[in-house]
Design a protein around this motif. Structure first.
Motif, PDB file in Angstrom:
ATOM      1  N   ILE A 240       0.836  -1.205   0.000  1.00 45.95           N
ATOM      2  CA  ILE A 240       0.000   0.000   0.000  1.00 45.95           C
ATOM      3  C   ILE A 240       0.865   1.247   0.000  1.00 45.95           C
ATOM      4  O   ILE A 240       0.611   2.199  -0.729  1.00 45.95           O
ATOM      5  CB  ILE A 240      -0.891   0.022   1.257  1.00 45.95           C
ATOM      6  N   ARG A 241       1.892   1.208   0.805  1.00 49.08           N
ATOM      7  CA  ARG A 241       2.792   2.352   0.898  1.00 49.08           C
ATOM      8  C   ARG A 241       3.426   2.600  -0.472  1.00 49.08           C
ATOM      9  O   ARG A 241       3.482   3.730  -0.965  1.00 49.08           O
ATOM     10  CB  ARG A 241       3.888   2.047   1.928  1.00 49.08           C
ATOM     11  N   GLY A 242       3.890   1.522  -1.097  1.00 46.17           N
ATOM     12  CA  GLY A 242       4.469   1.624  -2.428  1.00 46.17           C
ATOM     13  C   GLY A 242       3.454   2.180  -3.413  1.00 46.17           C
ATOM     14  O   GLY A 242       3.783   3.033  -4.242  1.00 46.17           O
ATOM     15  N   ALA A 243       2.199   1.714  -3.302  1.00 45.63           N
ATOM     16  CA  ALA A 243       1.158   2.184  -4.212  1.00 45.63           C
ATOM     17  C   ALA A 243       0.973   3.688  -4.058  1.00 45.63           C
ATOM     18  O   ALA A 243       0.812   4.412  -5.036  1.00 45.63           O
ATOM     19  CB  ALA A 243      -0.153   1.456  -3.941  1.00 45.63           C
ATOM     20  N   PHE A 244       1.018   4.162  -2.823  1.00 47.09           N
ATOM     21  CA  PHE A 244       0.812   5.592  -2.574  1.00 47.09           C
ATOM     22  C   PHE A 244       1.901   6.437  -3.232  1.00 47.09           C
ATOM     23  O   PHE A 244       1.617   7.333  -4.031  1.00 47.09           O
ATOM     24  CB  PHE A 244       0.772   5.859  -1.065  1.00 47.09           C
ATOM     25  N   PHE A 245       3.145   6.101  -2.929  1.00 46.67           N
ATOM     26  CA  PHE A 245       4.227   6.911  -3.489  1.00 46.67           C
ATOM     27  C   PHE A 245       4.304   6.759  -5.004  1.00 46.67           C
ATOM     28  O   PHE A 245       4.482   7.734  -5.739  1.00 46.67           O
ATOM     29  CB  PHE A 245       5.561   6.564  -2.830  1.00 46.67           C
ATOM     30  N   ALA A 246       4.151   5.531  -5.478  1.00 50.18           N
ATOM     31  CA  ALA A 246       4.242   5.307  -6.921  1.00 50.18           C
ATOM     32  C   ALA A 246       3.113   6.032  -7.655  1.00 50.18           C
ATOM     33  O   ALA A 246       3.318   6.563  -8.744  1.00 50.18           O
ATOM     34  CB  ALA A 246       4.206   3.814  -7.225  1.00 50.18           C
ATOM     35  N   ALA A 247       1.909   6.077  -7.041  1.00 49.24           N
ATOM     36  CA  ALA A 247       0.788   6.755  -7.683  1.00 49.24           C
ATOM     37  C   ALA A 247       1.102   8.238  -7.848  1.00 49.24           C
ATOM     38  O   ALA A 247       0.879   8.816  -8.915  1.00 49.24           O
ATOM     39  CB  ALA A 247      -0.486   6.565  -6.863  1.00 49.24           C
ATOM     40  N   LEU A 248       1.635   8.835  -6.792  1.00 50.15           N
ATOM     41  CA  LEU A 248       1.973  10.256  -6.887  1.00 50.15           C
ATOM     42  C   LEU A 248       3.079  10.486  -7.912  1.00 50.15           C
ATOM     43  O   LEU A 248       3.006  11.402  -8.738  1.00 50.15           O
ATOM     44  CB  LEU A 248       2.395  10.802  -5.518  1.00 50.15           C
ATOM     45  N   ILE A 249       4.084   9.608  -7.886  1.00 50.79           N
ATOM     46  CA  ILE A 249       5.179   9.759  -8.850  1.00 50.79           C
ATOM     47  C   ILE A 249       4.644   9.641 -10.278  1.00 50.79           C
ATOM     48  O   ILE A 249       4.918  10.478 -11.137  1.00 50.79           O
ATOM     49  CB  ILE A 249       6.273   8.688  -8.611  1.00 50.79           C
ATOM     50  N   VAL A 250       3.862   8.593 -10.520  1.00 49.81           N
ATOM     51  CA  VAL A 250       3.350   8.367 -11.875  1.00 49.81           C
ATOM     52  C   VAL A 250       2.450   9.525 -12.306  1.00 49.81           C
ATOM     53  O   VAL A 250       2.555  10.028 -13.432  1.00 49.81           O
ATOM     54  CB  VAL A 250       2.594   7.021 -11.952  1.00 49.81           C
ATOM     55  N   GLY A 251       1.584   9.961 -11.395  1.00 45.44           N
ATOM     56  CA  GLY A 251       0.691  11.074 -11.722  1.00 45.44           C
ATOM     57  C   GLY A 251       1.478  12.318 -12.112  1.00 45.44           C
ATOM     58  O   GLY A 251       1.205  12.954 -13.133  1.00 45.44           O
ATOM     59  N   VAL A 252       2.476  12.635 -11.321  1.00 45.29           N
ATOM     60  CA  VAL A 252       3.248  13.859 -11.565  1.00 45.29           C
ATOM     61  C   VAL A 252       4.129  13.703 -12.809  1.00 45.29           C
ATOM     62  O   VAL A 252       4.161  14.583 -13.676  1.00 45.29           O
ATOM     63  CB  VAL A 252       4.102  14.212 -10.323  1.00 45.29           C
ATOM     64  N   VAL A 253       4.820  12.572 -12.907  1.00 48.03           N
ATOM     65  CA  VAL A 253       5.708  12.362 -14.060  1.00 48.03           C
ATOM     66  C   VAL A 253       4.906  12.406 -15.366  1.00 48.03           C
ATOM     67  O   VAL A 253       5.289  13.058 -16.335  1.00 48.03           O
ATOM     68  CB  VAL A 253       6.464  11.012 -13.937  1.00 48.03           C
ATOM     69  N   ASP A 254       3.757  11.727 -15.360  1.00 46.72           N
ATOM     70  CA  ASP A 254       2.951  11.675 -16.576  1.00 46.72           C
ATOM     71  C   ASP A 254       2.464  13.076 -16.957  1.00 46.72           C
ATOM     72  O   ASP A 254       2.577  13.498 -18.106  1.00 46.72           O
ATOM     73  CB  ASP A 254       1.763  10.730 -16.371  1.00 46.72           C
ATOM     74  N   THR A 255       1.939  13.813 -15.964  1.00 52.80           N
ATOM     75  CA  THR A 255       1.384  15.135 -16.253  1.00 52.80           C
ATOM     76  C   THR A 255       2.461  16.123 -16.674  1.00 52.80           C
ATOM     77  O   THR A 255       2.322  16.828 -17.672  1.00 52.80           O
ATOM     78  CB  THR A 255       0.653  15.670 -15.007  1.00 52.80           C
ATOM     79  N   LEU A 256       3.544  16.155 -15.923  1.00 55.65           N
ATOM     80  CA  LEU A 256       4.626  17.081 -16.275  1.00 55.65           C
ATOM     81  C   LEU A 256       5.244  16.704 -17.618  1.00 55.65           C
ATOM     82  O   LEU A 256       5.587  17.569 -18.421  1.00 55.65           O
ATOM     83  CB  LEU A 256       5.705  17.093 -15.186  1.00 55.65           C
ATOM     84  N   GLY A 257       5.377  15.408 -17.865  1.00 58.90           N
ATOM     85  CA  GLY A 257       5.938  14.955 -19.136  1.00 58.90           C
ATOM     86  C   GLY A 257       5.106  15.453 -20.303  1.00 58.90           C
ATOM     87  O   GLY A 257       5.621  16.006 -21.270  1.00 58.90           O
ATOM     88  N   ARG A 258       3.777  15.275 -20.190  1.00 59.61           N
ATOM     89  CA  ARG A 258       2.905  15.723 -21.269  1.00 59.61           C
ATOM     90  C   ARG A 258       2.968  17.236 -21.434  1.00 59.61           C
ATOM     91  O   ARG A 258       2.867  17.763 -22.541  1.00 59.61           O
ATOM     92  CB  ARG A 258       1.464  15.304 -20.990  1.00 59.61           C
ATOM     93  N   ALA A 259       3.141  17.950 -20.303  1.00 62.33           N
ATOM     94  CA  ALA A 259       3.139  19.400 -20.366  1.00 62.33           C
ATOM     95  C   ALA A 259       4.441  19.952 -20.931  1.00 62.33           C
ATOM     96  O   ALA A 259       4.434  20.873 -21.733  1.00 62.33           O
ATOM     97  CB  ALA A 259       2.875  19.976 -18.973  1.00 62.33           C
ATOM     98  N   PHE A 260       5.545  19.375 -20.503  1.00 56.97           N
ATOM     99  CA  PHE A 260       6.824  20.027 -20.820  1.00 56.97           C
ATOM    100  C   PHE A 260       7.693  19.291 -21.822  1.00 56.97           C
ATOM    101  O   PHE A 260       8.615  19.866 -22.375  1.00 56.97           O
ATOM    102  CB  PHE A 260       7.621  20.274 -19.532  1.00 56.97           C
ATOM    103  N   MET A 261       7.407  18.019 -22.048  1.00 57.43           N
ATOM    104  CA  MET A 261       8.288  17.251 -22.936  1.00 57.43           C
ATOM    105  C   MET A 261       8.401  17.877 -24.332  1.00 57.43           C
ATOM    106  O   MET A 261       9.519  18.032 -24.847  1.00 57.43           O
ATOM    107  CB  MET A 261       7.799  15.807 -23.032  1.00 57.43           C
ATOM    108  N   PRO A 262       7.272  18.289 -24.948  1.00 54.72           N
ATOM    109  CA  PRO A 262       7.399  18.865 -26.290  1.00 54.72           C
ATOM    110  C   PRO A 262       8.305  20.100 -26.304  1.00 54.72           C
ATOM    111  O   PRO A 262       9.148  20.239 -27.197  1.00 54.72           O
ATOM    112  CB  PRO A 262       5.958  19.237 -26.643  1.00 54.72           C
ATOM    113  N   THR A 263       8.139  20.985 -25.302  1.00 53.33           N
ATOM    114  CA  THR A 263       8.982  22.185 -25.241  1.00 53.33           C
ATOM    115  C   THR A 263      10.439  21.799 -25.045  1.00 53.33           C
ATOM    116  O   THR A 263      11.340  22.353 -25.680  1.00 53.33           O
ATOM    117  CB  THR A 263       8.552  23.068 -24.046  1.00 53.33           C
TER     118      THR A 263
END
Lengths: 310, 247, 330
Positions: A240-263
């Protein structure tokens, strides 16, 4: 300044996606930990939650009732699934489980299509939260902030449930050694049902909360399911602990990646190539991230126990 | 050159020392037995020697080669063969195919996609011989799942022998056997004695004292004594720690 | 064709009188004359349909090699079908129409890709392996979506079928027979490989990987080789699929197709060489028949036939342990 504000806003979006993923991942990873069961239909419960919520909201105009309907409805479907459909599969190998729950996905998607039609339906943002809040120089939708708050509150609640209560102790023990729990004389079936229904209810909650910001349509559960699977692999299966941290990491990495990767790509290569490669890399980013994590730590970041991957 | 040398081998699980600075040797042709009460860490030690469990400290040498950081299959290729306390067989295979799998582990030309594995006369001959050695010739076409427990244990040994080992690790070969089955295995081990260096982990005291050249006593992960069977029988510390409350 | 014991993976001598052998021979014979029957009925649709069935069977033969014999549950094999389809569509859009070039490109890209993805995925096992293969397939799916120059989301139409020496693939019957022969070759190769020393170790990695390792077999090498081989077979199926449909799209790599391939393998009989062919025939025939069946009874729900398909798959998983072909006596 603009960039910092933009970054903060995307960061919050990432957190919001992260907590939704956590709500899904918590149930999935617990069900895996205790029953060694792969439930591909977990995304269907998310979809059902969104539809139950939408129906309740349309009829009562109360978002609170919508949440209750989604959580209760998805929880109930989970309970029925556990009792009447899946029990026999817990002891079977993972292949049968994958196949059976794959069948269930097709079933639920079509059922939704029959009842609510094939096109997407809309859930309004509840009036009380249909505003924006100023944080650190940016205006951010209150509703999304509320999702983050609810998600963190549920995460805290789960932490208390699992770390501080007797049921939680059994769940933890079950995740490490199901036979031991059975040997203690605990009715493991009852524990399974409880965990499964709890996971389903959390998926339903995620579904109804996501309702106003995504399009509610048949098949909406699958993309989320696959992200959730990535989360629980990165976090470490059963943790569960892993799920919590991984969820936040994945959420942030995915969103920031989509936002900034093209630039970012544009600053590295010529414009045409960057415009082609940027979005591609952005959508592949979390999978690459997962590959890197696994190459370094095959058990995930927070392995629940070493034997659990078999 | 010793067949097996461990120096100060350590394994920790959390805070618990499962293997506590174990140093032992197996000399050429020797049968070295390890006894110890349940939970003494015998299977952990075997796992460390075979490479399935990574050691935290210390070293393992097999036939003069340092294998401390070598993966399991490479150790096996050096000639280290093991049997398991809980039978580990390819259940869907026939007895013969299990042994053939073992024979082929030694073959250099095993990465072949074409010829039928059963048409390799040399390998089939070796597999048949290994089955005959343990007395299972009559069952070579039987599916492993249908074999009796004792027969599965014999098959375990046949597989280890079929790899043409230079060192045998036997993890409780008599576990769960009837009297009759046990005596068959004991006489089998007697016939193998001297041909292979062996490290034998076993609960059955009569068997150990009848077979071993040397006996080590493992208690809470630590070797408290290593000596000839006769002297071990008389060792006061051993009696107190182990024999006193068991045999 | 198949020679397995009912309860065992281990092949014994082929017996011509055994139900499995007879079934396999009859099915192959019927497939061999199918275009003539369809021609007599003047129904060219069924030739295309049968080609599709055989292409799915081919991909499932590839998957079965690791799933049925190596115990590796890949839920991402459609990505290699996708790869094969784009290996036709992209060169074709640049005017390269040689089928040999398409095939060579598919294989040349597939081998290193499968080797890399397989090497990472095989660091795990069990459930994690299932999920990782699914995630990798999703990655490739998004990769295909982002190919804006090649149709992106919408996919890419292929102008004409590949040229293949003197063979005219634009003729449906010719394409059918090319596919049919490819399937026969794949069946024969996988049969030989399963019986070979390599196959013995591969089957042992499914049955008891721990023991295989302890005996001295470097099982990772076996698993990875099998994984790459099975990916190549799926890529070739993709080349044929793009030729059949004259189209390549990210949807060919959708995870539902990966799921369908698993359904086909199980439905036919896990760990039987010929099972995938039987499984493909049953599943695709069902997907064809269900809408018609519903139209005849409840016309309003014609488009909702997937509901029944879902239930069917659920019960196959629950009840049909050995699969249809696998339940026959070998």
């Amino acid at each position: 300044m603009m960039t910092a504000q933009l970054a903060l806003s995307h960061l919050l979006n990432g957190l919001q996606l992260g907590v939704l993923l956590f709500l899904l991942a918590a149930g999935l990873t617990l069900v895996f930990g205790i029953m060694s069961f792969v439930n591909l239909a977990h995304g269907s419960l998310y979809m059902l939650g969104a539809y139950f919520g939408a129906a309740a909201f349309a009829n009562t105009d109360s978002f609170l009732l919508a949440i209750i309907a989604a959580v209760g409805g998805a929880g109930l479907v989970g309970l029925l699934l556990d009792r009447f459909a899946l029990t026999k599969l817990y002891a079977r190998d993972h292949l049968d489980q994958v196949l059976a729950t794959f069948g269930l996905i097709l079933f639920f998607n079509e059922l939704i299509r029959i009842i609510w039609g094939p096109s997407s339906i809309f859930i309004q943002v509840p009036k009380a939260l249909d505003s924006t809040i100023d944080i650190a120089g940016i205006t951010y939708p209150s509703y999304r902030l509320a999702i983050i708050a609810v998600g963190l509150a549920v995460a805290f609640g789960l932490y208390v449930l699992i770390q501080k209560t007797r049921v939680g102790m059994l769940i933890r023990a079950g995740a490490t050694n199901a036979n031991m729990v059975a040997a203690l004389g605990v009715n493991i079936k009852w524990l399974n049902t409880l965990v499964f229904a709890l996971g389903a209810a959390l998926a339903g909650l995620a579904g109804v909360m996501a309702g106003p910001i995504v399009s509610v349509q048949p098949g909406m559960g699958e993309p989320v399911l696959i992200l959730t699977l990535v989360v629980i692999i990165i976090g470490g299966l059963g943790s569960i602990r892993g799920a919590f941290f991984a969820a936040l990491i994945v959420g942030v990495v995915d969103t920031l990646g989509r936002a900034f990767m093209p630039t970012l790509m544009r600053s590295l290569m010529e414009r045409n190539a960057a415009d082609a490669a940027g979005p591609a890399l952005a959508s592949m980013l979390i999978y690459l991230f997962m590959a890197v994590v696994l190459a370094v730590k095959p058990q995930g970041l927070f392995p629940a126990n070493v034997a659990a991957t078999r | 050159m010793s067949a097996l040398v461990t120096r100060s081998l350590v394994k920790r699980f959390g805070g618990v020392l499962a293997t506590d600075h174990v140093s032992l040797t197996v000399e050429p042709g020797e049968l070295h037995a390890i006894i110890g009460p349940n939970g003494a860490g015998k299977s952990t030690l075997i796992g460390q020697l075979a490479g399935e469990i990574a050691s935290d400290e210390g070293s393992v040498h097999v036939l003069g080669t340092d294998v401390t950081h070598m993966p399991t299959h490479k150790r096996a290729q050096l000639g280290l063969a093991r049997t398991y306390q809980v039978t580990q067989l390819a259940k869907e295979f026939t007895a013969l195919d299990n042994v053939l799998l073992a024979v082929n582990a030694r073959a250099a030309h095993n990465f072949r996609f074409w010829g039928n594995a059963h048409h390799d006369a040399g390998a089939m001959q070796k597999a048949t011989t290994a089955l005959a050695t343990v007395g299972l010739s009559h069952l070579h076409q039987a599916e492993v799942g249908t074999l009796a427990h004792g027969e599965q244990r014999q098959l375990e040994i046949a597989m280890a022998l079929a790899t043409e080992p230079k060192l045998l690790l036997l993890d409780e070969p008599l576990a769960g056997m009837s009297q009759g089955e046990s005596s068959a295995i004991i006489s089998l081990l007697k016939s193998l004695k001297g041909r292979y260096p062996m490290l034998l982990v076993e609960h059955d005291m009569d068997a150990v004292f009848a077979l071993a050249d040397r006996v080590s006593v493992l208690v809470y992960g630590r070797i408290i004594a290593t000596d000839t069977p006769d002297r071990i029988r008389e060792n006061a510390e051993v009696r107190a720690a182990y024999l006193g409350d068991g045999a | 064709m198949s020679e397995m014991k009912a309860s065992s993976l281990w092949p014994v001598t082929l017996r011509w009188s055994a139900p499995r052998t007879i079934t396999a021979v009859v099915v192959i014979a019927l497939l061999a004359v199918l275009p003539m029957i369809a021609g007599a009925l003047e129904s060219s649709y069924y030739v295309s349909f049968a080609t599709r069935v055989l292409i799915y069977a081919l991909a499932a033969i590839g998957l079965n090699f690791i799933l049925g014999f190596g115990g590796m549950v890949s839920l991402g094999h459609a990505m290699y079908v996708l790869l094969g389809a784009y290996a036709v569509a992209i060169p074709a859009s640049h005017g390269v129409t040689s089928g040999f070039a398409h095939m060579a490109l598919a294989v040349a890209v597939c081998i290193p890709l499968a080797a890399c993805l397989g090497a990472v995925a095989l660091r795990t096992s069990g459930i994690a392996f299932i999920m990782i293969t699914l995630a990798f397939a999703q990655m490739l799916f998004f990769g295909a979506v982002s190919l804006k120059d090649y149709g992106g989301d919408d996919g890419l139409t292929v102008g004409a079928r590949s040229t293949l020496g003197g063979l005219d693939l634009s003729n449906n019957t010719t394409l059918y027979y090319v596919t049919f022969v490819t399937v026969l070759v794949a069946l024969y190769l996988s049969w030989r490989a399963v019986l070979s020393p390599f196959g013995l170790v591969l089957r042992a990695t499914k049955s008891n990987p721990r023991r295989a390792t302890a005996l001295g077999h470097p099982i990772f090498r076996y698993q990875l080789t099998a994984y790459v081989a099975s990916a190549v077979v799926c890529a070739i199926a993709g080349v044929l699929l793009a030729n059949l449909t004259l189209f390549a799209s990210p949807a060919y790599g959708a995870w539902t197709l990966s799921g369908e391939l698993i359904v086909i393998v199980i439905l036919g009989g896990l760990g039987t060489v010929f099972g995938p062919v039987v499984g493909a025939i049953i599943l695709l025939a069902l997907e064809e028949a269900l809408p018609m069946l519903i139209e005849a009874t409840l016309p309003d729900y014609k488009s909702n036939w997937m509901l029944l398909l879902g239930l069917f798959i659920f019960f196959v998983a629950l009840l049909l342990k050995r699969g249809v072909f696998g339940s026959l006596k070998p």
